[in-house]
Scaffold this motif. Structure first.
Motif, mmCIF file in Angstrom:
data_model
loop_
_atom_site.group_PDB
_atom_site.id
_atom_site.type_symbol
_atom_site.label_atom_id
_atom_site.label_comp_id
_atom_site.label_asym_id
_atom_site.label_seq_id
_atom_site.Cartn_x
_atom_site.Cartn_y
_atom_site.Cartn_z
ATOM 1 N N LEU A 24 0.832 -1.207 0.000
ATOM 2 C CA LEU A 24 0.000 0.000 0.000
ATOM 3 C C LEU A 24 0.867 1.258 0.000
ATOM 4 O O LEU A 24 0.593 2.219 -0.727
ATOM 5 C CB LEU A 24 -0.923 0.010 1.221
ATOM 6 N N VAL A 25 1.902 1.248 0.816
ATOM 7 C CA VAL A 25 2.781 2.414 0.914
ATOM 8 C C VAL A 25 3.512 2.642 -0.405
ATOM 9 O O VAL A 25 3.572 3.773 -0.921
ATOM 10 C CB VAL A 25 3.778 2.238 2.071
ATOM 11 N N ALA A 26 4.070 1.578 -0.975
ATOM 12 C CA ALA A 26 4.834 1.718 -2.222
ATOM 13 C C ALA A 26 3.950 2.223 -3.358
ATOM 14 O O ALA A 26 4.364 3.092 -4.145
ATOM 15 C CB ALA A 26 5.466 0.380 -2.599
ATOM 16 N N ARG A 27 2.725 1.709 -3.461
ATOM 17 C CA ARG A 27 1.826 2.162 -4.538
ATOM 18 C C ARG A 27 1.421 3.617 -4.355
ATOM 19 O O ARG A 27 1.337 4.379 -5.328
ATOM 20 C CB ARG A 27 0.600 1.244 -4.600
ATOM 21 N N ASP A 28 1.161 4.007 -3.117
ATOM 22 C CA ASP A 28 0.795 5.404 -2.851
ATOM 23 C C ASP A 28 1.952 6.331 -3.214
ATOM 24 O O ASP A 28 1.765 7.363 -3.878
ATOM 25 C CB ASP A 28 0.411 5.560 -1.378
ATOM 26 N N LEU A 29 3.153 5.979 -2.810
ATOM 27 C CA LEU A 29 4.312 6.799 -3.145
ATOM 28 C C LEU A 29 4.518 6.884 -4.655
ATOM 29 O O LEU A 29 4.797 7.959 -5.197
ATOM 30 C CB LEU A 29 5.566 6.228 -2.479
ATOM 31 N N ALA A 30 4.355 5.754 -5.343
ATOM 32 C CA ALA A 30 4.528 5.752 -6.800
ATOM 33 C C ALA A 30 3.483 6.639 -7.464
ATOM 34 O O ALA A 30 3.789 7.367 -8.420
ATOM 35 C CB ALA A 30 4.427 4.324 -7.331
ATOM 36 N N ASP A 31 2.251 6.593 -6.953
ATOM 37 C CA ASP A 31 1.192 7.440 -7.511
ATOM 38 C C ASP A 31 1.508 8.919 -7.349
ATOM 39 O O ASP A 31 1.022 9.758 -8.128
ATOM 40 C CB ASP A 31 -0.148 7.125 -6.843
ATOM 41 N N ARG A 32 2.318 9.237 -6.349
ATOM 42 C CA ARG A 32 2.718 10.630 -6.100
ATOM 43 C C ARG A 32 4.005 11.006 -6.840
ATOM 44 O O ARG A 32 4.500 12.120 -6.679
ATOM 45 C CB ARG A 32 2.907 10.859 -4.596
ATOM 46 N N ALA A 46 8.759 -8.287 -6.884
ATOM 47 C CA ALA A 46 8.585 -6.866 -6.554
ATOM 48 C C ALA A 46 7.508 -6.255 -7.451
ATOM 49 O O ALA A 46 7.450 -6.559 -8.641
ATOM 50 C CB ALA A 46 9.898 -6.122 -6.736
ATOM 51 N N PRO A 47 6.644 -5.403 -6.905
ATOM 52 C CA PRO A 47 5.620 -4.769 -7.739
ATOM 53 C C PRO A 47 6.252 -3.879 -8.804
ATOM 54 O O PRO A 47 7.292 -3.248 -8.577
ATOM 55 C CB PRO A 47 4.799 -3.943 -6.739
ATOM 56 N N ASP A 48 5.634 -3.853 -9.969
ATOM 57 C CA ASP A 48 6.141 -3.061 -11.094
ATOM 58 C C ASP A 48 5.558 -1.663 -10.982
ATOM 59 O O ASP A 48 4.443 -1.400 -11.426
ATOM 60 C CB ASP A 48 5.741 -3.724 -12.409
ATOM 61 N N LEU A 49 6.307 -0.760 -10.375
ATOM 62 C CA LEU A 49 5.839 0.590 -10.104
ATOM 63 C C LEU A 49 6.750 1.601 -10.781
ATOM 64 O O LEU A 49 7.970 1.438 -10.783
ATOM 65 C CB LEU A 49 5.826 0.858 -8.592
ATOM 66 N N PRO A 50 6.173 2.669 -11.318
ATOM 67 C CA PRO A 50 7.008 3.688 -11.953
ATOM 68 C C PRO A 50 7.939 4.343 -10.934
ATOM 69 O O PRO A 50 7.547 4.609 -9.797
ATOM 70 C CB PRO A 50 5.985 4.693 -12.504
ATOM 71 N N GLY A 51 9.165 4.567 -11.361
ATOM 72 C CA GLY A 51 10.123 5.246 -10.491
ATOM 73 C C GLY A 51 10.732 4.363 -9.431
ATOM 74 O O GLY A 51 11.411 4.868 -8.526
#
Length: 290
Positions: A24-32, A46-51
């Motif tokens: 949840l934390v990693a996705r929220d940070l990536a969205d920001r 590992a989740p595939d998140l931008p940045g």
């Protein structure tokens, strides 16, 4: 998710991104748009998140952890999976972070963490906090109460929540509220150095009140059975769990009975600007999403 040279790796590291809280934390940070280094046991998971970039390590492998943490300024440290050696793992990881010259550790602890806490795992959290204080890093502690998502999962097939909690109260808190509070700290860690936050829901409830709320929202006949400590150990013996784990299960309830999870904090709202979710609101939203 991309790989990067050491010089280009993000200076914010997040552990536990394959689990519920770190995820949840990693996705929220990536969205920001926040760049982050995801520390995971298996980089393929590992989740595939931008940045984001992934670095492989475990808490117990000090050399790998130190290498993964090189250049990190702020570390979000989710507590390790419950096991008999968790405190040793925590200490090894904190030592690796200090050796890598991490500046600030944000640690997910537990409400009422203390060396003499009734809840056995809260003692491990207290010892981890003490190790962080002595590490030379600056720190922030997020002390979560019981997770409200677990309450309806405690209901047995007979409709009973069983445990020696008496009329004690717990200020149960949602996963989402914990994650939002963590993100607020990680976005401006310098403002939270040396702070400990009690993360609770908006009310402290007895297990009888929790059972009644589950009944009213779900339509199930759910009640609380206040076991004796002896009954609690006997009813859990069938699971074949090791002694330390059974002690942790039972002491969750005896800590509530002792009043050690009572008390509502406004820390979630102060950190996030949002009133925390109540057990009733969570259950209603869950039914609406089905």
């Amino acid at each position: 998710m991309s790989d990067a040279s050491a010089a280009d790796r993000p200076t914010l590291a997040v552990t536990g991104s394959t689990g519920w809280l770190g995820g949840l934390v990693a996705r929220d940070l990536a969205d920001r748009g926040v760049r982050q280094r995801l520390l995971v046991r298996d980089v393929t998971r590992a989740p595939d998140l931008p940045g984001s970039v992934a670095a492989q390590c475990t808490y117990r492998d000090g050399d790998a952890a130190r290498a993964a943490l090189e250049g990190v300024e702020t570390l979000f440290m989710v507590s390790a999976a419950e096991n008999e050696d968790r405190l040793a793992e925590h200490r090894a990881f904190v030592d690796a972070a200090a050796a890598a010259r991490v500046h600030h550790g944000v640690y997910v602890s537990f409400f009422g963490a203390a060396p003499d806490a009734t809840f056995t795992l809260a003692r491990d959290h207290a010892a981890t906090e003490e190790h962080l204080r002595a590490s030379g890093m600056s720190w922030t502690f997020l002390r979560d109460n019981l997770y409200l998502e677990f309450i309806d999962q405690m209901v047995g097939d007979d409709g009973l929540i069983r445990g020696p909690a008496g009329e004690g109260r717990a200020a149960v808190v949602s996963h989402a509220d914990i994650a939002r509070a963590a993100v607020a700290v990680l976005l401006d860690p310098a403002s939270h150095e040396g702070a400990s936050y009690d993360l609770t829901g908006p009310e402290a409830l007895t297990f009888a009140e929790m059972a009644r709320t589950v009944s009213e929202v779900t339509g199930r006949d759910v009640r609380f059975h206040d076991e004796t400590v002896e009954e609690a150990y006997a009813s859990r013996a069938a699971y074949g769990a090791p002694d330390w784990q059974v002690d942790a299960w039972v002491s969750t309830y005896t800590a509530v009975a002792a009043g050690e999870l009572d008390g509502v904090s406004d820390d979630v709202e102060r950190l996030t600007g949002r009133r925390p979710t109540s057990l009733r609101d969570h259950l209603v939203s869950q039914r609406g999403s089905r």
